[in-house]
Scaffold this active site. Structure first.
Site, mmCIF file in Angstrom:
data_model
loop_
_atom_site.group_PDB
_atom_site.id
_atom_site.type_symbol
_atom_site.label_atom_id
_atom_site.label_comp_id
_atom_site.label_asym_id
_atom_site.label_seq_id
_atom_site.Cartn_x
_atom_site.Cartn_y
_atom_site.Cartn_z
ATOM 1 N N ASP A 97 -2.826 11.169 -23.713
ATOM 2 C CA ASP A 97 -2.911 11.752 -25.052
ATOM 3 C C ASP A 97 -3.015 10.584 -26.027
ATOM 4 O O ASP A 97 -2.031 9.900 -26.290
ATOM 5 C CB ASP A 97 -1.666 12.595 -25.323
ATOM 6 C CG ASP A 97 -1.633 13.162 -26.735
ATOM 7 O OD1 ASP A 97 -2.551 12.873 -27.527
ATOM 8 O OD2 ASP A 97 -0.669 13.882 -27.056
ATOM 9 N N ASN A 105 -0.963 16.560 -21.314
ATOM 10 C CA ASN A 105 0.257 16.571 -22.118
ATOM 11 C C ASN A 105 0.881 17.951 -21.931
ATOM 12 O O ASN A 105 0.394 18.940 -22.479
ATOM 13 C CB ASN A 105 -0.062 16.296 -23.588
ATOM 14 C CG ASN A 105 1.180 16.301 -24.456
ATOM 15 O OD1 ASN A 105 2.113 17.073 -24.242
ATOM 16 N ND2 ASN A 105 1.201 15.451 -25.476
ATOM 17 N N GLU A 140 4.565 13.697 -22.480
ATOM 18 C CA GLU A 140 5.590 14.557 -23.099
ATOM 19 C C GLU A 140 6.330 15.392 -22.052
ATOM 20 O O GLU A 140 6.497 16.606 -22.207
ATOM 21 C CB GLU A 140 4.988 15.451 -24.185
ATOM 22 C CG GLU A 140 4.748 14.721 -25.497
ATOM 23 C CD GLU A 140 4.693 15.651 -26.696
ATOM 24 O OE1 GLU A 140 5.741 15.856 -27.321
ATOM 25 O OE2 GLU A 140 3.596 16.168 -26.984
ATOM 26 N N ASP A 159 -7.302 14.043 -25.939
ATOM 27 C CA ASP A 159 -6.886 13.678 -24.584
ATOM 28 C C ASP A 159 -8.089 13.076 -23.873
ATOM 29 O O ASP A 159 -9.099 13.756 -23.649
ATOM 30 C CB ASP A 159 -6.368 14.914 -23.853
ATOM 31 C CG ASP A 159 -5.178 15.524 -24.578
ATOM 32 O OD1 ASP A 159 -4.042 15.118 -24.290
ATOM 33 O OD2 ASP A 159 -5.398 16.385 -25.459
ATOM 34 N N ASN A 178 -3.925 10.727 -29.236
ATOM 35 C CA ASN A 178 -3.648 11.070 -30.632
ATOM 36 C C ASN A 178 -4.667 10.442 -31.586
ATOM 37 O O ASN A 178 -4.342 10.049 -32.706
ATOM 38 C CB ASN A 178 -2.217 10.676 -31.017
ATOM 39 C CG ASN A 178 -1.236 11.816 -30.770
ATOM 40 O OD1 ASN A 178 -1.510 12.965 -31.114
ATOM 41 N ND2 ASN A 178 -0.099 11.507 -30.177
ATOM 42 N N ASP A 216 0.341 22.963 -25.918
ATOM 43 C CA ASP A 216 -0.726 22.975 -26.920
ATOM 44 C C ASP A 216 -1.921 22.123 -26.498
ATOM 45 O O ASP A 216 -2.949 22.113 -27.181
ATOM 46 C CB ASP A 216 -0.205 22.551 -28.297
ATOM 47 C CG ASP A 216 0.670 21.309 -28.272
ATOM 48 O OD1 ASP A 216 1.000 20.809 -27.184
ATOM 49 O OD2 ASP A 216 1.049 20.828 -29.364
ATOM 50 N N HIS A 217 -1.802 21.430 -25.363
ATOM 51 C CA HIS A 217 -2.900 20.623 -24.821
ATOM 52 C C HIS A 217 -3.448 21.262 -23.546
ATOM 53 O O HIS A 217 -2.714 21.945 -22.817
ATOM 54 C CB HIS A 217 -2.410 19.217 -24.451
ATOM 55 C CG HIS A 217 -1.998 18.376 -25.598
ATOM 56 N ND1 HIS A 217 -2.743 17.326 -26.066
ATOM 57 C CD2 HIS A 217 -0.878 18.428 -26.376
ATOM 58 C CE1 HIS A 217 -2.108 16.754 -27.078
ATOM 59 N NE2 HIS A 217 -0.969 17.405 -27.279
#
Length: 255
Positions: free
Chosen positions: A145, A7, A34, A217, A147, A246-247
């Site tokens: 991802d 991501n 993303e 992930d 989530n 952030d990943h």
């Protein structure tokens, strides 16, 4: 063959990071989430110059998914068949003898909200579609991802990340288990039992420096590929770079 998921949280911002990581890590297939770019702005030419073929589905500001591969992909599917959704969260393609499904799973906002209910409906639709994909494509890799943190080993503090919390609620974890029950296996867990290894850290409150993260992930392999799964991991290094996503990339290797 090394297959990765990342991501990137805006490909426009993170393209130099992606190019650096592709050169260093040398994967064969990469699923991106993303990307946050309309299709006409996707950096297809820049990636092609480095030997990458791309298939992608994007939109401005939000969502966006892509699959990069050294070998040209075929039989591209965008979106979940039969599930009306304008959000660009799903892309699948065949690369060689592998079927690759890239998911950017709905976040869900908070337990009990309308977005949470939508997430669960979305996951139900993914389940039914993947059941069909597995019948047609036994050599299936599902990654992205998700989530969802699969269990308490995958969160920095289970007292905080509990049944009342988004990403760790029982209903979300049960939806993930339903995907496993189709004959999919968490590549990371085939090789690592320990907890405390994460793929996402909040930008706020020094999340990465304090290692207050989640493993959301995932790289899932089908029954047919389980025996060929030679390794899996998470590459933390890109999270240390300036202006990072952030990943961190998650990867699985098939021998």
């Amino acid at each position: 063959m090394k297959i990765a998921s990342w991501n990137v949280n805006s490909l426009n911002v993170r393209l130099p990071h992606l190019q650096q990581w592709l050169s260093q890590a040398a994967p064969d297939i990469v699923a991106l989430q993303e990307t946050k770019l309309e299709d006409e702005r996707f950096p297809d030419d820049a990636l092609a110059a480095a030997g990458w073929r791309s298939v992608f589905s994007g939109q401005k500001t939000y969502n966006g998914v892509a699959i990069l591969s050294r070998e040209a992909a075929s039989d591209v599917q965008i979106g979940i068949p039969g599930f009306g959704d304008e959000q660009k969260r799903v892309i699948a393609a065949t690369v060689g003898d592998l079927r690759i499904v890239n998911l950017y799973v709905v976040n869900g906002q908070d337990v009990g909200t309308e977005k949470y209910a939508y997430k669960l409906r979305w996951l139900d639709a993914v389940h039914d579609w993947l059941a069909d994909e597995l019948r047609e494509h036994p050599n299936l890799v599902v990654l992205g991802d998700f989530n969802i943190a699969p269990d308490d080993r995958d969160v920095h503090d289970p007292e905080i990340w509990n049944d009342d919390h988004i990403l760790t609620s029982t209903a979300e974890r049960d939806a993930l288990k339903r995907l496993y029950a189709l004959g999919l296996h968490d590549g990371y867990r085939l090789h690592h039992d320990e907890g405390g290894v994460f793929s996402w850290w909040d930008y706020r409150q020094a999340g990465f420096r304090r290692d207050r993260g989640l493993r959301i992930d995932l790289t899932l392999v089908s029954d047919a590929l389980r025996g060929a799964c030679a390794g899996a991991g998470i590459d933390r290094e890109p999270r240390t770079w300036e202006r990072p996503s952030d990943h961190a990339p998650a990867w699985v290797e098939l021998g």
